[in-house]
Design an enzyme around this catalytic site. Structure first.
Site, short mmCIF file in Angstrom:
data_model
loop_
_atom_site.label_atom_id
_atom_site.label_comp_id
_atom_site.label_asym_id
_atom_site.label_seq_id
_atom_site.Cartn_x
_atom_site.Cartn_y
_atom_site.Cartn_z
CG HIS A 78 1.59 8.77 6.92
ND1 HIS A 78 1.85 8.29 5.66
CD2 HIS A 78 2.50 8.18 7.75
CE1 HIS A 78 2.88 7.45 5.73
NE2 HIS A 78 3.29 7.36 6.97
CE LYS A 95 11.14 13.07 -3.64
NZ LYS A 95 11.56 14.43 -3.27
#
Lengths: 278, 175
Positions: free
Chosen positions: B36, B101
């Site tokens: 990222h 999650k």
């Protein structure tokens, strides 16, 4: 004086991690199965069901239960009548290196500033205790960071007392929420100094799930805190229900008249460790 | 059980509600912290990306190294909130589906709503189960990042829960 070779240490550490990185302790798997039976939240029930299935697939395929095979934490109890042939720390690091390579475990260790991965999951974090006797006991505890990241320490004041300790632990759980992969085990350290308090908390994660604290006051605190934490309703994977926390394990140590350190170490449902005595 | 396919149609995304269980089939790209950081850096410098963000699915995951006889080794989701700093920009660049999650920030939730996207949660720590739902793997970018490299995974019926739907409802609010 008994002599143990560095190579024997390396092989023992390697075998411990090869086994521990693949599968959580039996007690954790049993606790997940009993949590599934009493689950009240539909999504949490589905999550727990998947964890049981995950253990089955891991057992069948040899793949690690969780891809985060952790940073390698090693606890050493070195008998004072043991002599190690060679460099003990290096022998342990070599065992970790071989296990992560041969086990196809993830190498998750990096330089904290440059981000450069060390490539072999070393260095392990090694804690030494010198004890009486001529035995060497080694415990391997691979630690995933989804749960480690949620851990906290506070230097409370003596006036904060038991209420302050309880508030800090419950606040830590609220902040962690569903992130540390609940159902979790909480290791709690109370007292000592800044660094010892955190180590007490970590060592409590090695206690078998379901074991009762030998100190009656702490045993009661553990039961009450587990009840209070589960009553928050965060639940398994943060999906609600009564199964956030499988166990609270607390250790205490005398501390300074001016302080009240408290540490909370989170352990995800992949509670992995193993020990051997040489 | 609701069955969805990635890439998803907008109609399918619009029909999902937080808390629903789904099984998803199709392609997603693995990307976590380090990938990222690189992708955002490349976007800011205007450099071409190694894969098309528009309409894609991203899986916050870093699997174990490949082992003999398996398509992929253990590969469960990682904590989504660590991508809070990057996620809004990626949704704004067209990312349609994210699998991770745990809870995410309000800014991320706003970006999901603004772009009509969806956030699914997989079960944290279920690495072997998730790996067993992968039918193909292709290396895409950043091999030097090791476990954090970008790879395209083809899922077959991977079990997920709708964590944040395109209207901003969140499963972690409904407790």
């Amino acid at each position: 004086m008994r002599t143990i070779s560095g190579e024997a240490v390396t092989q023992a550490v390697k075998q411990l991690f090869l086994s521990a990185c693949r599968m959580p302790e039996r007690g954790a798997l049993a606790a997940i199965e009993s949590a599934l039976e009493k689950e009240t939240s539909a999504p949490a029930k589905e999550a727990l069901r998947q964890l049981v299935e995950n253990a089955r697939i891991a057992r069948q395929t040899g793949m690690p239960y969780c891809q985060d095979t952790g940073m390698a934490v090693v606890f050493v109890e070195l008998g004072q009548d043991v002599r190690i042939e060679g460099n003990l720390s290096e022998a342990i690091q070599e065992g970790v290196r071989q296990a992560y390579e041969e086990g196809y475990f993830r190498k998750s260790v990096r330089d904290p500033l440059t981000g450069q991965n060390t490539g072999d999951n070393t260095p392990a974090v090694i804690h030494y205790d010198v004890v009486p006797g001529d035995k060497l006991r080694i415990t391997a505890a691979p630690k995933g960071f989804g749960s480690e990241n949620m851990s906290r320490i506070a230097m409370l004041k003596p006036s904060d007392g038991l209420g302050g300790i309880r508030r800090f632990i419950l606040d830590s759980v609220r902040i962690a929420d569903g992130s540390p992969c609940p159902p979790v085990v909480l290791g709690v350290g109370i007292g000592g100094t800044f660094e010892l308090c955190a180590l007490l908390a970590k060592k409590q994660l090695l206690r078998p799930i379901g074991s009762v604290n030998a100190d009656e006051t702490l045993a009661r605190m553990e039961r009450e805190l587990q009840g209070d934490i589960n009553a928050l309703g965060i639940g398994a994977m943060g999906l609600g229900g009564p199964n956030y926390c499988l166990a609270v394990h607390i250790a205490k140590y005398p501390t300074h008249i001016a302080g009240l350190p408290v540490a909370v170490n989170f352990q995800c449902h992949a509670a992995r460790h193993g020990s051997v005595t040489l | 059980m609701i069955e969805v396919f990635a890439p998803m149609t907008q109609g399918m995304i619009d029909s999902l509600k937080a808390g629903q269980s789904v099984v998803l089939s199709g392609d997603v790209y693995t990307a976590r912290d380090a990938a990222h950081a690189r992708i955002v850096d490349m976007l800011q410098k205007g450099e071409p990306l190694p894969f098309e963000l528009s309409g894609c699915g991203i899986y916050y995951a870093g699997p174990c190294p490949d082992m003999p006889g398996r398509i992929i080794n253990s590969c469960g989701p990682t904590t989504s909130s660590r991508m809070n700093a990057y996620a809004p920009l990626l949704y704004d660049c067209g990312v349609q589906v994210v699998i991770g999650k745990g809870p995410v920030s309000g800014e991320v939730r706003n970006a999901i709503v603004r772009n009509g996207a969806v956030y699914f949660a997989a079960v944290g720590g279920a690495g072997a189960l998730l790996a067993s739902c992968v039918t193909a793997v292709e290396d895409v970018a950043f091999p030097d990042l090791g476990p954090e490299a970008v790879r395209r995974l083809t899922f077959s019926r991977v079990p997920l829960i709708v964590a944040i739907d395109r209207y901003g409802s969140c499963v972690y609010d409904n407790r």
